[in-house]
Design a protein around this motif. Structure first.
Motif, PDB file in Angstrom:
ATOM      1  N   GLU A   1      -7.194  22.870   2.344  1.00  7.02           N
ATOM      2  CA  GLU A   1      -5.970  22.185   1.940  1.00  7.02           C
ATOM      3  C   GLU A   1      -4.777  23.141   1.944  1.00  7.02           C
TER       4      GLU A   1
ATOM      5  N   VAL B   1      -0.192  13.221   0.660  1.00  7.92           N
ATOM      6  CA  VAL B   1      -1.126  14.358   0.639  1.00  7.92           C
ATOM      7  C   VAL B   1      -2.348  13.906   1.432  1.00  7.92           C
TER       8      VAL B   1
ATOM      9  N   LYS C   1      -5.814  14.687   4.201  1.00  8.86           N
ATOM     10  CA  LYS C   1      -6.837  15.528   4.818  1.00  8.86           C
ATOM     11  C   LYS C   1      -7.598  14.668   5.816  1.00  8.86           C
TER      12      LYS C   1
ATOM     13  N   THR D   1      -4.804  19.407   7.416  1.00  7.08           N
ATOM     14  CA  THR D   1      -4.317  18.868   6.152  1.00  7.08           C
ATOM     15  C   THR D   1      -2.798  18.985   6.161  1.00  7.08           C
TER      16      THR D   1
ATOM     17  N   GLN E   1       1.042  17.922   3.740  1.00 10.93           N
ATOM     18  CA  GLN E   1       1.866  17.190   2.794  1.00 10.93           C
ATOM     19  C   GLN E   1       3.189  16.905   3.497  1.00 10.93           C
TER      20      GLN E   1
END
Length: 208
Positions: free
Chosen positions: A132, A150, A152, A166, A168
């Motif tokens: 992450e 957010v 993954k 991953t 954001q």
């Protein structure tokens, strides 16, 4: 006698085979234009027509345009997009329908440089692999990307090139609904996006 005839007629209707659906077919793996459409007859597993366009730079800058038959279970109209740190993005539009040759639209995207900021912002990061990423900055959201995401998951092409990542960043409500609707996989053409983890919340206003 009349009841018998009505019952027989109803039975014939119920037993009559459902006619296969005809859809427009076209494909372009490098751009957002077609020279024309073909007509294709769908098999019994595919009861919907779809028009779609996809653009991303998660692997490298790539565009695909596709009109074809589709299983109804995997065809959900919408605008699925996100923008993350390092200018990474994914955009996909789908239009699904269930009538003869209904997918004659040619979907497209404006140039990325033409997209406008919408006054919202989100924490942002991007990382290749399964670890992450941690946000150390914010990005300004574009157009109808009003949610902070957010995420993954992975993006694969033709089931061979799988890229785990991953991020954001900012995303659309349709993109955020993928996991909520129980759809852990989406895609178009030769691309398949696997959603492993996804959480969203409303983006905040940019303070001046």
């Amino acid at each position: 006698m009349m009841k018998a005839l009505l019952s027989a007629s109803l039975l014939l209707v119920l037993l009559s085979p459902v006619l296969p659906l005809d859809c427009r077919y076209a494909y372009n793996g490098t751009g957002m234009t077609y020279n024309g459409y073909l007509k294709t007859t769908c098999d019994w597993k595919k009861q919907s027509c779809v028009a779609g366009v996809l653009r991303t730079n998660i692997m490298k800058p790539q565009v695909q345009l596709s009109n074809k038959c589709s299983p109804s279970s995997s065809c959900l109209s919408g605008h699925y997009s996100f923008t993350a740190a390092d200018d990474k993005f994914f955009e996909m539009k789908k239009y699904c329908c269930k009538t003869e040759l209904c997918n004659d639209a040619t979907l497209s995207f404006p140039d990325r440089n033409m997209l406008t900021e919408n006054g919202l912002q989100c924490p942002a990061c991007f990382s290749k692999g399964k670890e992450e990423c941690k946000s150390e900055k914010t990005i300004n959201c574009l157009e109808n990307e009003t949610q902070c995401v957010v995420f993954k998951g992975s993006l694969s092409r033709a089931l061979f090139e799988e890229h785990s990542f991953t991020f954001q960043g900012c995303g659309t409500t349709d993109f955020c609904a993928l996991r909520k609707n129980g759809r852990g996989v989406t895609g178009m053409g030769s691309f398949l996006l696997l959603v492993i983890q996804e959480s969203c919340y409303n983006a905040s206003r940019i303070s001046h």
